[in-house]
Design a protein around this motif. Sequence first.
Motif, PDB file in Angstrom:
ATOM      1  N   VAL A  67      47.907  36.184  39.183  1.00 52.44           N
ATOM      2  CA  VAL A  67      49.357  36.134  39.384  1.00 52.44           C
ATOM      3  C   VAL A  67      50.044  35.819  38.057  1.00 52.44           C
ATOM      4  N   ALA A  68      49.460  34.895  37.294  1.00 53.11           N
ATOM      5  CA  ALA A  68      50.020  34.558  35.985  1.00 53.11           C
ATOM      6  C   ALA A  68      50.027  35.771  35.063  1.00 53.11           C
ATOM      7  N   ALA A  69      48.991  36.594  35.166  1.00 53.76           N
ATOM      8  CA  ALA A  69      48.870  37.792  34.334  1.00 53.76           C
ATOM      9  C   ALA A  69      49.681  38.968  34.865  1.00 53.76           C
ATOM     10  N   ARG A  70      50.279  38.777  36.046  1.00 56.60           N
ATOM     11  CA  ARG A  70      51.070  39.820  36.712  1.00 56.60           C
ATOM     12  C   ARG A  70      50.225  41.048  37.058  1.00 56.60           C
ATOM     13  N   VAL A  71      48.998  40.795  37.543  1.00 52.54           N
ATOM     14  CA  VAL A  71      48.126  41.872  38.019  1.00 52.54           C
ATOM     15  C   VAL A  71      47.592  41.482  39.397  1.00 52.54           C
ATOM     16  N   GLN A  72      47.107  42.471  40.120  1.00 57.16           N
ATOM     17  CA  GLN A  72      46.554  42.209  41.446  1.00 57.16           C
ATOM     18  C   GLN A  72      45.236  41.438  41.334  1.00 57.16           C
ATOM     19  N   PRO A  73      45.056  40.373  42.104  1.00 57.94           N
ATOM     20  CA  PRO A  73      43.772  39.677  42.109  1.00 57.94           C
ATOM     21  C   PRO A  73      42.642  40.616  42.526  1.00 57.94           C
ATOM     22  N   SER A  74      41.530  40.535  41.806  1.00 63.06           N
ATOM     23  CA  SER A  74      40.376  41.394  42.076  1.00 63.06           C
ATOM     24  C   SER A  74      39.105  40.569  41.955  1.00 63.06           C
ATOM     25  N   ALA A  75      38.135  40.854  42.818  1.00 62.81           N
ATOM     26  CA  ALA A  75      36.855  40.147  42.766  1.00 62.81           C
ATOM     27  C   ALA A  75      36.121  40.396  41.449  1.00 62.81           C
ATOM     28  N   LEU A  76      36.486  41.445  40.706  1.00 62.06           N
ATOM     29  CA  LEU A  76      35.892  41.675  39.393  1.00 62.06           C
ATOM     30  C   LEU A  76      36.221  40.533  38.432  1.00 62.06           C
ATOM     31  N   MET A  77      37.300  39.818  38.709  1.00 64.18           N
ATOM     32  CA  MET A  77      37.690  38.696  37.868  1.00 64.18           C
ATOM     33  C   MET A  77      36.819  37.469  38.112  1.00 64.18           C
TER      34      MET A  77
END
Length: 282
Positions: A67-77
């Motif tokens: 959310v901080a990065a303004r991208v969709q959360p992904s399990a790859l993270m």
Amino acid sequence: MARRARLLMIQGTSSGSGKSTLVTGLCRLFSDAGYKVAPYKAQNMSSNLYPTGDGCKMARAQAIQAVAARVQPSALMNPVLLKPLGDYRSEVLVNGRFYAEMHAKDYYEKFALKQGLPVALKALDSLRKEHDIVVMEGAGSPAEVNISKYDIANMLVAERAKAPVIIVADIERGGCFASIAGTMQLLKARHRALVKGFLINKFRGDQSLLEPGIKQIYGLTKKRVLGVIPKIDFDLPEEDSLTGGPGRPDLPQESWDWQIGLLAKAISESVDIPKLEKVAGL
């Protein structure tokens, strides 16, 4: 050949040193600067899980960072996730989906290097193809010598990815300079070379009082302290934070964004962000 994302890895002298919240703040600051950013933690242990839109699960800390990065959360993270069950056993999730239930001994000796590390590196490579910078987070300390050969969350992944490392230390606990010096001494020489500097957090008082210690750390390590972060009060749910407090686990997701903004502002005023950009090769 397409340009892959630059890397910056935040490791800590201990659990609770502020890695997660520092990564959160940096993700927002790099996003504000116009970069396409992704957070990443190769292996996390957490009971605080976040469901992604595609039916997977990831640690809530990495979801907040997304959310901080303004991208969709992904399990790859968060490609390897351990949900503790007690009695040294954990539920192991791989890329957001249940893989197995394992005892800690089996995890380290049979899974971490043979399966966990390849999965983690593949996930990182996927993120690098889609972003300008990946802000990586370590786990615990990179100098846990008893498990270092199995530690896929810190220097093993940093070394394979050739990621520059910044080490953060918590001064409120006491022993900040000793923990920095001790961490560096215990690291292998090739891993010490990956470390590009240090951050001190949770400081309250006259910063000039730190100067003798900062100078001695440079004399011992030839690495500079790149910022002294004050004690920050905020309400984001926490696992490993700059505040050392419980945060607000019930804070609704719609309130995360403005809390992230407060955190990013405090970090930007305390840390040499242009130096971190240079370290990352931006």
